[in-house]
Design an enzyme around this catalytic site. Structure first.
Site, short mmCIF file in Angstrom:
data_model
loop_
_atom_site.label_atom_id
_atom_site.label_comp_id
_atom_site.label_asym_id
_atom_site.label_seq_id
_atom_site.Cartn_x
_atom_site.Cartn_y
_atom_site.Cartn_z
N GLU A 177 0.88 -1.34 -0.01
CA GLU A 177 0.05 -0.01 0.01
C GLU A 177 0.86 1.26 -0.06
O GLU A 177 0.99 2.22 0.79
CB GLU A 177 -1.15 -0.09 1.23
N ARG A 232 2.44 -8.20 1.05
CA ARG A 232 1.64 -7.21 2.10
C ARG A 232 2.20 -7.89 3.57
O ARG A 232 2.04 -6.81 4.27
CB ARG A 232 0.32 -7.48 1.86
N ASN A 249 -1.63 -6.34 10.37
CA ASN A 249 -3.10 -5.77 11.16
C ASN A 249 -4.26 -6.99 11.53
O ASN A 249 -5.19 -6.71 11.42
CB ASN A 249 -3.77 -4.97 10.20
N ARG A 250 -3.68 -8.13 11.61
CA ARG A 250 -4.31 -9.19 12.36
C ARG A 250 -3.40 -9.78 13.77
O ARG A 250 -3.80 -10.77 14.27
CB ARG A 250 -4.32 -10.49 11.33
N HIS A 302 -4.29 3.19 5.54
CA HIS A 302 -4.29 2.05 4.57
C HIS A 302 -4.77 2.51 3.22
O HIS A 302 -5.12 3.59 2.84
CB HIS A 302 -5.00 1.06 5.12
N SER A 303 -4.84 1.65 2.51
CA SER A 303 -5.44 1.60 1.20
C SER A 303 -5.82 0.34 0.71
O SER A 303 -5.11 -0.82 1.22
CB SER A 303 -4.60 2.18 0.13
N TYR A 304 -6.91 0.02 -0.35
CA TYR A 304 -7.59 1.06 -0.71
C TYR A 304 -8.99 1.01 -0.53
O TYR A 304 -9.46 -0.19 -0.04
CB TYR A 304 -7.11 1.07 -2.47
N TYR A 354 -15.43 -5.41 5.89
CA TYR A 354 -15.48 -6.67 6.22
C TYR A 354 -15.08 -6.83 7.73
O TYR A 354 -14.20 -6.02 8.31
CB TYR A 354 -14.85 -7.36 5.48
N GLU A 376 -8.79 4.06 4.76
CA GLU A 376 -8.38 3.53 3.38
C GLU A 376 -8.40 4.48 2.30
O GLU A 376 -9.37 5.23 1.96
CB GLU A 376 -9.45 2.49 3.09
#
Length: 415
Positions: A177, A232, A249-250, A302-304, A354, A376
């Site tokens: 990103e 990523r 990011n988890r 973040h994106s997108y 989500y 995002e």
């Protein structure tokens, strides 16, 4: 000092072992559960790189799905979709061409630029320089090191005063990103550039500190420049697995690995062996914990998708100050649109984009930082993660308006 010039094609030759020639990005319309099952079947039989949502398990009816397919699988994927009467469109017909089109000229300077994508070495040198050039407003510190041993820097922006309330901003969680780190650099530049020119910026920096972490996942970011533009995750190794990396990011202790995440090290949504298993996420979390008394807002870039999200993503429950957060991002989205007309959607993460557990915004909110948001950035899928450099300025300009809107609200509503 003269800047060295290099051909973009030469840079790209070193930027990835995978050339992406003939690869495609699709958008599929998912109407019902039958389509959900078909997408999951496709993911089980072909190597699908999901762009939005993050994995096949997050696909749901009445949505669209963006995914990247290797050239050798293009014919099979299109035949599968057509045979099953699943509507699709080709967003990017050749990923290699899109990679080349990110760069807006055939030559590029080796020095730092706010309207170009910069390599990590260039960003690191810029961090040192911006602190040296602005000693009254900027200090830099190292908050930890990455798995591969690179320093993680935080820039503190603000007029010196003890115990000031602060806002934490991070960029570059996910390596591919690239527009995200570009914004953090832009934010720092605009803060120091306009401090003595704009009353609102002066007020913000006089009354607040901004902690800016320009790139969280430095190892992954470097890898996108040298080996695989579509990477990523982090670059850590896992015992017993040949697959590398964790989805940063988890990896936070916020409903960790309960939904929208995987326990498989080879998955793009791998949550890691434990919360904060990654040196990068641990360093970030430790810094925030050590400064909880002053940090009043947390923004992760973040994106997108062009969205502004607030908790929760790991659960469908709403935060206690839901109405306040919703009104705040509504105002920020409206402010952002005044410059270039860019439309952002907004809402709780789980329902707006989500469900996903282990996110830094949910974690920071649960730590007591009640103004916690995920941005995002551009676009909505035409370029996806390959946003051209020609859009950096406009993206950063409009995002700056939204961030300043939120920062000013926080300044007026300290707690």
């Amino acid at each position: 000092m003269l800047l060295l010039l290099a051909l973009v094609s030469v840079a790209l030759a070193h930027a990835s072992e995978e050339h992406f020639d003939g690869n495609r990005v699709y958008r599929v319309s998912v109407h019902g559960e039958d389509h959900v099952n078909l997408i999951q079947e496709l993911a089980n039989t072909k190597e699908i790189d999901f762009w939005k949502p993050d994995s096949a398990t997050q696909v749901k009816p009445l949505t669209t799905v963006d995914f990247h397919v290797k050239a050798e699988d293009v014919a099979d994927v299109e035949n599968f979709l057509e045979e099953n009467e699943v509507h699709y469109e080709v967003l990017i017909s050749n990923v290699r061409n899109a990679l080349e089109s990110q760069f807006d000229s055939h030559t590029r300077a080796s020095g730092h630029s706010y309207t170009k994508y910069n390599k990590w070495e260039t960003i690191e040198a810029w961090i040192q320089q911006v602190a040296t050039d602005n000693p009254d407003l900027v200090t830099q510190s190292v908050i930890g090191t990455t798995f591969e041993g690179r320093n993680m820097y935080v820039l503190k922006i603000g007029k010196t005063r003890p115990n000031k309330p602060a806002i934490f901003i991070d960029c570059g969680f996910h390596a591919r990103e690239w527009i995200s780190p570009a914004f953090c650099q832009w934010f720092v530049r605009e803060a120091v550039r306009t401090y003595n020119q704009e009353i609102h910026m002066k007020q913000l920096l006089d009354e607040l500190d901004f902690y800016v972490l320009p790139v969280v996942n430095i190892d992954g970011y470097v890898y996108t420049w040298t080996k695989d533009r579509m990477w990523r995750k982090t670059r850590s190794t896992m015992a017993g697995s040949s697959c590398l990396g964790v989805r940063p990011n988890r990896n936070f202790n916020a409903g960790w690995c309960e939904v929208g995440a995987s326990r498989s090290p080879c998955s793009e949504t791998y949550c890691g062996p434990a919360p904060e298993s990654e040196k990068e996420t641990k360093a970030l979390a430790d810094f925030i914990r050590n400064n909880l008394s002053t940090i009043k807002a947390y923004l992760t870039i973040h994106s997108y998708s062009q969205m502004m999200l607030y908790p929760y993503s790991y659960d469908y429950k709403l935060p206690e100050n839901y109405e306040e957060l919703n009104a705040l991002v509504k105002g920020a989205a409206k402010e952002l649109a005044t410059l270039h007309g860019t439309k952002y959607t907004y809402g709780p993460g789980a329902t707006t984009i989500y469900p996903a557990a282990g996110g830094s915004d949910d974690w920071s909110y649960d730590q007591g930082i009640k103004y916690s948001f995920t941005f995002e950035l551009r676009d909505t899928g035409f370029f996806g993660f390959l946003l051209p450099e020609s859009q950096i300025r406009q993206t950063c300009e409009e995002t700056m308006l939204a961030v300043k809107y939120i920062a000013n609200y926080v300044r007026e509503h300290l707690y």
